[in-house]
Design a protein around this motif. Structure first.
Motif, mmCIF file in Angstrom:
data_model
loop_
_atom_site.group_PDB
_atom_site.id
_atom_site.type_symbol
_atom_site.label_atom_id
_atom_site.label_comp_id
_atom_site.label_asym_id
_atom_site.label_seq_id
_atom_site.Cartn_x
_atom_site.Cartn_y
_atom_site.Cartn_z
ATOM 1 N N ASN A 68 0.818 -1.212 0.000
ATOM 2 C CA ASN A 68 0.000 0.000 0.000
ATOM 3 C C ASN A 68 0.855 1.267 0.000
ATOM 4 O O ASN A 68 0.336 2.370 0.192
ATOM 5 N N TRP A 164 -0.628 3.098 7.037
ATOM 6 C CA TRP A 164 -1.253 2.793 5.755
ATOM 7 C C TRP A 164 -0.337 1.964 4.871
ATOM 8 O O TRP A 164 -0.792 1.028 4.209
ATOM 9 N N ALA A 183 -7.290 2.391 1.400
ATOM 10 C CA ALA A 183 -7.154 1.606 0.171
ATOM 11 C C ALA A 183 -8.563 1.392 -0.371
ATOM 12 O O ALA A 183 -9.546 1.862 0.199
ATOM 13 N N ARG A 268 -10.146 4.524 -2.221
ATOM 14 C CA ARG A 268 -9.069 5.234 -1.524
ATOM 15 C C ARG A 268 -9.185 6.737 -1.761
ATOM 16 O O ARG A 268 -9.559 7.187 -2.845
ATOM 17 N N SER A 289 -4.862 0.740 -6.556
ATOM 18 C CA SER A 289 -6.148 1.364 -6.254
ATOM 19 C C SER A 289 -6.592 2.218 -7.437
ATOM 20 O O SER A 289 -5.786 2.684 -8.245
#
Length: 608
Positions: A68, A164, A183, A268, A289
């Motif tokens: 991420n 994150w 996300a 996201r 994403s």
């Protein structure tokens, strides 16, 4: 960390509201019908190969989906020098100065090479430092985003905070009100019993109105931290793609397969609003994403002035070549015809730069010398000045108090200074609708009840139009009294437009700018059509889907509305004496100050 004992559940069943009745019917068709058929054939085929094992890191880890972590910088430690050098020598002038700096190392140069190399190194170095500083700021902003915290299920029904950037596909997260989604998530449940939540997508599409998302009925029991202790499911869906408004996938849970659609996906960078919390499972992370799929690499932008300067450089370079060519031809002619007669110059000892026996070669060498000697026709100092001005302009933009947002506490941010001058060259603005250019804040200013207009205030547009017409009158020497008509109430009337110019300003109430004593302080009860006015006020206070939030410290009530219109109507109703303060599953409660009714009465039963 279990929260079941401290969680306060919201008891509003949103599917019972008429606003969401059609929405519920669609969801029941998609979710409660059991195993899905729509879209099932696509899942597993080309472009639909993604598999997410929810809450099962052992099975998910071998799939090796990206992390991420996100980055929006143009450079890194390895690529900075070569890419920055390439960007600098995209400029025509820098290429010319590089050429002259190389030629200055040859014997034909009429002065020291330092005088040519030092200015070029300074200009290129300053520009590269500016690029590096701006990219460093992007890196710092990326670090702030990557280091945000989100509550993540760590096992055995316990949640803990994690960065994150450490999230993985399949993780179960708990996002609370006014937090951004870390996300792309599948919504499992929310603080409302029907699994509905409000989402603000302003960072994605610029829209400030809230979108309604709803989970599948089968996941509604996942309402507590402890309920995820034994939660296992599989999601099979489409591969990462940039489409924000489509999603195709299946949710396999408890030996049943349910169809997924965009109404269950939380993207996201969108924000949770008007909802205490939601539970979701991560589907797409980082650059997979949808918002990052839509983003592009930071481009190297060049302003129109810089492009025009390149054109001017081409013209100046052409002039420079012509001047040098004429000078070189003249030099070759003089070398061939006159140099043999100039005995005091000792032509028999001349070198190849001024050899009368080879005037053409001497002319070529002189051409190079002339290009260097007349090179100041192209001003390198201009680029130094422009770079310094751009850096200072970016600093002034960041510190400009006129671009400070008091509501959010944010200032303007010049993330790149390459296009500063473009701001002063905008002559046409194309907008799709009102909310794009305005603050999207609604003020209750006037109303019409039973054919009677109430409200003597004026909008900013009316005031601006009046001032514009007044300034136009001054320009044409028209007597001011022919346009303006002053009255005793310290107001100015201009062709039916009223606006106050007095100094006695009442404390402003956000969303309420209504001024008319006929309706304020209960004076509406003395109006001939008071029964119609009463119905009007009750409609304002009852016909909405907003949620009241009571500040326990001050006792004041704030409204979480789906749109600014609803919020303005509720504030107006409160100021008129009809305060909406409570909502249950089937009823709305309003306090009426200026009627003979009870202080708190049930006014409306909302049918399914």
């Amino acid at each position: 960390m279990g929260r079941s004992g401290r969680r306060r559940r919201d008891r509003v069943r949103w599917s019972n509201l008429y606003t969401f009745s059609c929405f519920r019917a669609q969801q029941e068709h998609a979710g409660d019908a059991g195993p899905s058929s729509d879209g099932a054939g696509a899942v597993g085929g080309p472009g639909f190969s993604r598999v997410v094992y929810c809450n099962n890191a052992a099975l998910q880890k071998p799939l090796k989906y990206i992390t991420n972590y996100i980055t929006t910088t143009k450079y890194n430690i390895i690529t900075f020098f070569p890419k920055a050098i390439f960007e600098q020598f995209r400029r025509v002038a820098n290429l010319y100065f590089l050429l002259t700096a190389i030629l200055s190392l040859t014997p034909v140069c009429p002065f020291s090479p330092v005088s040519m190399i030092a200015p070029l190194a300074f200009v290129v170095g300053l520009s590269m430092m500016k690029e590096g500083l701006e990219d460093w700021r992007r890196f710092i902003q990326d670090m702030k985003v990557n280091n945000r915290y989100v509550s993540t299920h760590k096992g055995d029904g316990e949640f803990d905070y994690r960065h994150w950037e450490d999230l993985c596909v399949g993780d179960v997260v708990r996002v609370e009100k006014d937090q951004f989604f870390p996300a792309d998530l599948l919504l499992l449940s929310s603080s409302y019993e029907d699994g509905i939540c409000y989402v603000e997508t302003m960072n994605l599409d610029g829209e400030t109105n809230l979108k309604v998302k709803r989970s599948l009925e089968v996941t509604l029991p996942l309402e507590e931290d402890e309920s995820f202790k034994d939660f296992q499911a599989v999601i099979r869906c489409e591969d990462p793609n940039p489409s924000l408004y489509t999603f195709t996938g299946n949710f396999e849970y408890e030996r049943q397969v349910y169809a997924l659609d965009p109404s269950q996906i939380l993207l996201r960078d969108s924000k949770l609003r008007n909802t205490a919390f939601i539970y979701g499972v991560v589907i797409f992370t980082g650059h997979d994403s949808k918002v990052m799929q839509n983003s592009t690499e930071s481009p190297s932008k060049r302003s129109r002035i810089e492009k025009k300067m390149d054109l001017i450089i081409y013209i100046l370079f052409t002039v420079l070549v012509l001047i040098s060519l004429i000078s070189s031809i003249g030099f070759a002619v003089r070398i061939k015809l006159d140099l043999p007669r100039w005995w005091y110059l000792q032509p028999e000892k001349s070198n190849k730069l001024d050899d009368p026996s080879r005037p053409a070669l001497s002319g070529i060498f002189h051409l190079i010398t002339a290009l260097i000697l007349y090179g100041y026709l192209i001003p390198i100092s201009l680029y130094v000045s422009i770079e310094l001005v751009k850096v200072l302009q970016a600093h002034f933009i960041n510190q400009d108090i006129h671009m400070f947002d008091e509501d959010t506490g944010n200032t303007a941010q010049a993330r790149t200074s390459n296009l500063n001058e473009e701001l002063g060259q905008v002559h046409t603005i194309l907008s799709d609708k009102t909310g794009t250019l305005t603050c999207n804040q609604m003020d209750f200013l006037k109303c019409s009840i039973a054919g009677v207009s109430y409200g003597v205030g004026s909008s900013e547009v009316e005031r601006a139009a009046a001032k514009h017409m007044a300034s136009g009158a001054d320009d044409h020497d028209i007597p001011l009294q022919d346009i303006w008509e002053e009255n005793n109430d310290d107001e100015i009337e201009l062709v039916g437009v009223n606006f106050s110019v007095g100094t006695n300003i009442k404390p402003s109430i956000k969303g309420f700018s209504f001024v008319d004593d006929r309706l304020m302080q209960g004076n509406w009860t003395k109006e001939p059509n008071s029964s119609t006015i009463l119905l009007f006020f009750r409609i304002l206070a009852l016909c909405h889907t907003a949620i009241p939030e009571i500040n326990e410290a001050t006792g004041s009530i704030a409204y979480e509305a789906e749109s600014p219109d609803e919020g303005a109507f509720l504030v107006a109703a409160r100021e008129f004496g009809f305060e909406f303060f409570k909502r249950t599953q089937s009823s709305v409660f309003v306090r009426e100050k200026h009627t003979s009714s009870k202080d708190t009465v049930e006014r409306l039963h909302i049918r399914v």
